[in-house]
Scaffold this active site. Structure first.
Site, PDB file in Angstrom:
ATOM      1  N   HIS A 108     -12.107  -2.242   0.280  1.00 41.38           N
ATOM      2  CA  HIS A 108     -12.006  -0.947   0.184  1.00 41.38           C
ATOM      3  C   HIS A 108     -11.187  -0.362   1.582  1.00 41.38           C
ATOM      4  O   HIS A 108     -11.334  -0.736   2.391  1.00 41.38           O
ATOM      5  CB  HIS A 108     -13.415  -0.240   0.426  1.00 41.38           C
ATOM      6  CG  HIS A 108     -13.490   1.184   0.115  1.00 41.38           C
ATOM      7  ND1 HIS A 108     -12.957   1.715  -1.031  1.00 41.38           N
ATOM      8  CD2 HIS A 108     -13.317   2.218   1.220  1.00 41.38           C
ATOM      9  CE1 HIS A 108     -12.852   3.026  -0.819  1.00 41.38           C
ATOM     10  NE2 HIS A 108     -13.202   3.504   0.551  1.00 41.38           N
ATOM     11  N   SER A 135     -12.024  -2.155   4.872  1.00 40.14           N
ATOM     12  CA  SER A 135     -13.655  -2.846   5.039  1.00 40.14           C
ATOM     13  C   SER A 135     -13.743  -3.752   3.972  1.00 40.14           C
ATOM     14  O   SER A 135     -13.463  -3.520   2.523  1.00 40.14           O
ATOM     15  CB  SER A 135     -14.548  -1.644   4.711  1.00 40.14           C
ATOM     16  OG  SER A 135     -14.438  -0.524   5.785  1.00 40.14           O
ATOM     17  N   ASP A 144     -19.244   2.211  -2.865  1.00 42.41           N
ATOM     18  CA  ASP A 144     -19.000   1.940  -1.550  1.00 42.41           C
ATOM     19  C   ASP A 144     -19.826   2.037  -0.352  1.00 42.41           C
ATOM     20  O   ASP A 144     -19.718   2.240   0.968  1.00 42.41           O
ATOM     21  CB  ASP A 144     -17.644   2.867  -1.001  1.00 42.41           C
ATOM     22  CG  ASP A 144     -16.446   2.456  -2.008  1.00 42.41           C
ATOM     23  OD1 ASP A 144     -16.355   1.046  -2.237  1.00 42.41           O
ATOM     24  OD2 ASP A 144     -15.725   3.302  -2.122  1.00 42.41           O
TER      25      ASP A 144
HETATM   26  N1  NHR Z   1     -19.204  -0.290  -8.277  1.00 43.44           N
HETATM   27  C1  NHR Z   1     -20.497  -0.227  -7.575  1.00 43.44           C
HETATM   28  N2  NHR Z   1     -21.457  -0.001  -8.357  1.00 43.44           N
HETATM   29  N3  NHR Z   1     -20.730  -0.113  -6.223  1.00 43.44           N
HETATM   30  C2  NHR Z   1     -19.356  -0.208  -5.395  1.00 43.44           C
HETATM   31  O1  NHR Z   1     -19.499  -0.086  -4.289  1.00 43.44           O
HETATM   32  C3  NHR Z   1     -18.123  -0.355  -6.265  1.00 43.44           C
HETATM   33  C4  NHR Z   1     -17.962  -0.430  -7.543  1.00 43.44           C
HETATM   34  C5  NHR Z   1     -17.073  -0.566  -8.393  1.00 43.44           C
HETATM   35  C6  NHR Z   1     -15.762  -0.464  -7.734  1.00 43.44           C
HETATM   36  C7  NHR Z   1     -14.275  -0.457  -5.711  1.00 43.44           C
HETATM   37  C8  NHR Z   1     -13.995   1.185  -5.270  1.00 43.44           C
HETATM   38  C9  NHR Z   1     -13.409   1.246  -3.800  1.00 43.44           C
HETATM   39  O2  NHR Z   1     -13.369   0.314  -3.185  1.00 43.44           O
HETATM   40  C10 NHR Z   1     -15.817  -0.412  -6.309  1.00 43.44           C
HETATM   41  C11 NHR Z   1     -16.912  -0.521  -5.486  1.00 43.44           C
HETATM   42  C12 NHR Z   1     -13.586   2.926  -8.586  1.00 43.44           C
HETATM   43  C13 NHR Z   1     -13.964   4.348  -8.022  1.00 43.44           C
HETATM   44  C14 NHR Z   1     -13.960   5.288  -9.255  1.00 43.44           C
HETATM   45  O3  NHR Z   1     -14.205   6.343  -8.933  1.00 43.44           O
HETATM   46  C15 NHR Z   1     -14.295   4.475  -6.922  1.00 43.44           C
HETATM   47  C16 NHR Z   1     -14.396   3.515  -5.970  1.00 43.44           C
HETATM   48  C17 NHR Z   1     -14.027   2.236  -6.360  1.00 43.44           C
HETATM   49  C18 NHR Z   1     -13.583   2.006  -7.641  1.00 43.44           C
HETATM   50  N4  NHR Z   1     -13.639   4.951 -10.471  1.00 43.44           N
HETATM   51  C19 NHR Z   1     -13.429   5.900 -11.709  1.00 43.44           C
HETATM   52  C20 NHR Z   1     -14.755   5.737 -12.592  1.00 43.44           C
HETATM   53  O4  NHR Z   1     -15.061   6.717 -13.105  1.00 43.44           O
HETATM   54  C21 NHR Z   1     -12.216   5.654 -12.265  1.00 43.44           C
HETATM   55  C22 NHR Z   1     -10.887   6.003 -11.656  1.00 43.44           C
HETATM   56  C23 NHR Z   1      -9.684   5.620 -12.433  1.00 43.44           C
HETATM   57  O5  NHR Z   1      -9.865   4.865 -13.356  1.00 43.44           O
HETATM   58  O6  NHR Z   1      -8.983   6.083 -11.979  1.00 43.44           O
HETATM   59  O7  NHR Z   1     -15.054   4.404 -12.884  1.00 43.44           O
HETATM   60  O8  NHR Z   1     -13.007   2.337  -3.668  1.00 43.44           O
HETATM   61  C1  GAR Z   2      -6.049  -2.037  -2.157  1.00 43.78           C
HETATM   62  O1  GAR Z   2      -5.383  -1.196  -1.348  1.00 43.78           O
HETATM   63  C2  GAR Z   2      -7.381  -1.914  -2.403  1.00 43.78           C
HETATM   64  O2  GAR Z   2      -8.131  -1.827  -0.933  1.00 43.78           O
HETATM   65  C3  GAR Z   2      -7.404  -0.744  -3.024  1.00 43.78           C
HETATM   66  O3  GAR Z   2      -6.601  -0.607  -4.228  1.00 43.78           O
HETATM   67  C4  GAR Z   2      -5.334  -1.366  -3.629  1.00 43.78           C
HETATM   68  C5  GAR Z   2      -5.145  -2.552  -4.429  1.00 43.78           C
HETATM   69  O4  GAR Z   2      -4.038  -3.258  -4.165  1.00 43.78           O
HETATM   70  N1  GAR Z   2      -8.903  -0.594  -3.620  1.00 43.78           N
HETATM   71  C6  GAR Z   2      -9.362   0.543  -4.310  1.00 43.78           C
HETATM   72  O5  GAR Z   2      -9.032   1.460  -3.918  1.00 43.78           O
HETATM   73  C7  GAR Z   2     -10.434   0.453  -4.891  1.00 43.78           C
HETATM   74  N2  GAR Z   2     -11.006   1.630  -5.479  1.00 43.78           N
HETATM   75  P1  GAR Z   2      -3.795  -4.637  -5.226  1.00 43.78           P
HETATM   76  O6  GAR Z   2      -3.830  -4.329  -6.351  1.00 43.78           O
HETATM   77  O7  GAR Z   2      -2.496  -4.725  -4.803  1.00 43.78           O
HETATM   78  O8  GAR Z   2      -4.576  -5.613  -4.457  1.00 43.78           O
END
Ligand code: NHR
Ligand code: GAR
Length: 214
Positions: A108, A135, A144
């Site tokens: 993240h 992280s 997260d």
């Molecule tokens: N799932 C769980 N249950 N827990 C976590 O900690 C997760 C996860 C899935 C993905 C990555 C995460 C990040 O590192 C991750 C961690 C997607 C969103 C989000 O809001 C937020 C954070 C992360 C991944 N997604 C929207 C949704 O409705 C869609 C956004 C889009 O498609 O543009 O899923 O940041």
């Molecule tokens: C990375 O910066 C990763 O940490 C972030 O998206 C980028 C992906 O880059 N992840 C998130 O924001 C998860 N929600 P990549 O596709 O080139 O690896």
């Protein structure tokens, strides 16, 4: 034993590429057994042979729950030791997380617990933070919010915008993720009692690692 990695990616896939390069260079004892995406057009998929690619839209699976169930079956079929969210942009449901608990990692782009969710670089700039970073944490049902294993920091520089800051964070993301995956592949990481553990020691605070950046 070479660790079997399933990678979840929604976009560019530079973190996936860093993993593939490290495996090829012999600096990570692992093999990528599948790349899974919610975006059939994700450039990340093109980085592996077709046989290793899996992509479905949530829509084609009847929505969020159907997607999670279909994804979970496809991942289970490749028998991964670890499942790594590397630029994966879709929330995983509680059932999915439970099924793979303790084997799910995410990178993240923030110094958690700061800036969970999206648009982390813009939010760090707006807050006037002097430093930012990335992280790697165990994934739990709370977005997260799972226990953090390791972090790397970068400075915020005068004149940075979200793009220049994201580029600096990405320079440390790749080596950070690789180091954590080396620990994972060597069987040194556990999640237990809501904490991350390395070598049998609970990580009450994350491990800080330093890497070169611009
Ligand atoms: N799932 C769980 N249950 N827990 C976590 O900690 C997760 C996860 C899935 C993905 C990555 C995460 C990040 O590192 C991750 C961690 C997607 C969103 C989000 O809001 C937020 C954070 C992360 C991944 N997604 C929207 C949704 O409705 C869609 C956004 C889009 O498609 O543009 O899923 O940041
Ligand atoms: C990375 O910066 C990763 O940490 C972030 O998206 C980028 C992906 O880059 N992840 C998130 O924001 C998860 N929600 P990549 O596709 O080139 O690896």
């Amino acid at each position: 034993m070479t660790a079997r990695l399933a990678i979840l990616a929604s976009g560019r896939g530079s973190n996936l590429q860093a993993i593939l390069d490290a495996i090829a260079a012999g600096t990570l004892d692992a093999s990528v057994v599948g790349v899974f995406s919610d975006k059939p057009e994700a450039p990340a998929l093109q980085r592996v042979p077709e046989a290793l690619r899996w992509a479905r839209t949530p829509k084609a699976c009847g929505g969020r729950d159907g997607f999670d169930a279909t994804l979970a079956e496809a991942i289970a079929a490749v028998r991964p030791d670890w499942i790594v969210c590397a630029g994966y942009m879709r929330l995983l449901g509680a059932g999915f997380v439970q099924r793979f608990a303790g084997r799910l990692l995410n990178i993240h782009p923030s110094l958690l617990p700061k800036y969970k969710g999206l648009h982390t670089h813009q939010r760090a700039l707006e807050a006037g933070d002097a430093e930012h970073g990335a992280s790697v944490h165990f994934v739990t049902a709370e977005l997260d919010g799972g226990p953090v294993i390791a972090q790397a920091r970068v400075p915020v520089r005068p004149g940075d915008d979200a793009d220049t800051l994201a580029a600096r964070v990405l320079q440390v993301e790749h080596p950070l993720l690789l180091e954590v995956l080396r620990w994972a592949a060597a069987g040194r990481l556990r999640m237990h009692d809501g904490l991350a553990w390395r070598d049998g020691q609970p990580l009450y605070t994350p491990i800080y690692l330093q890497f070169a950046h611009d």
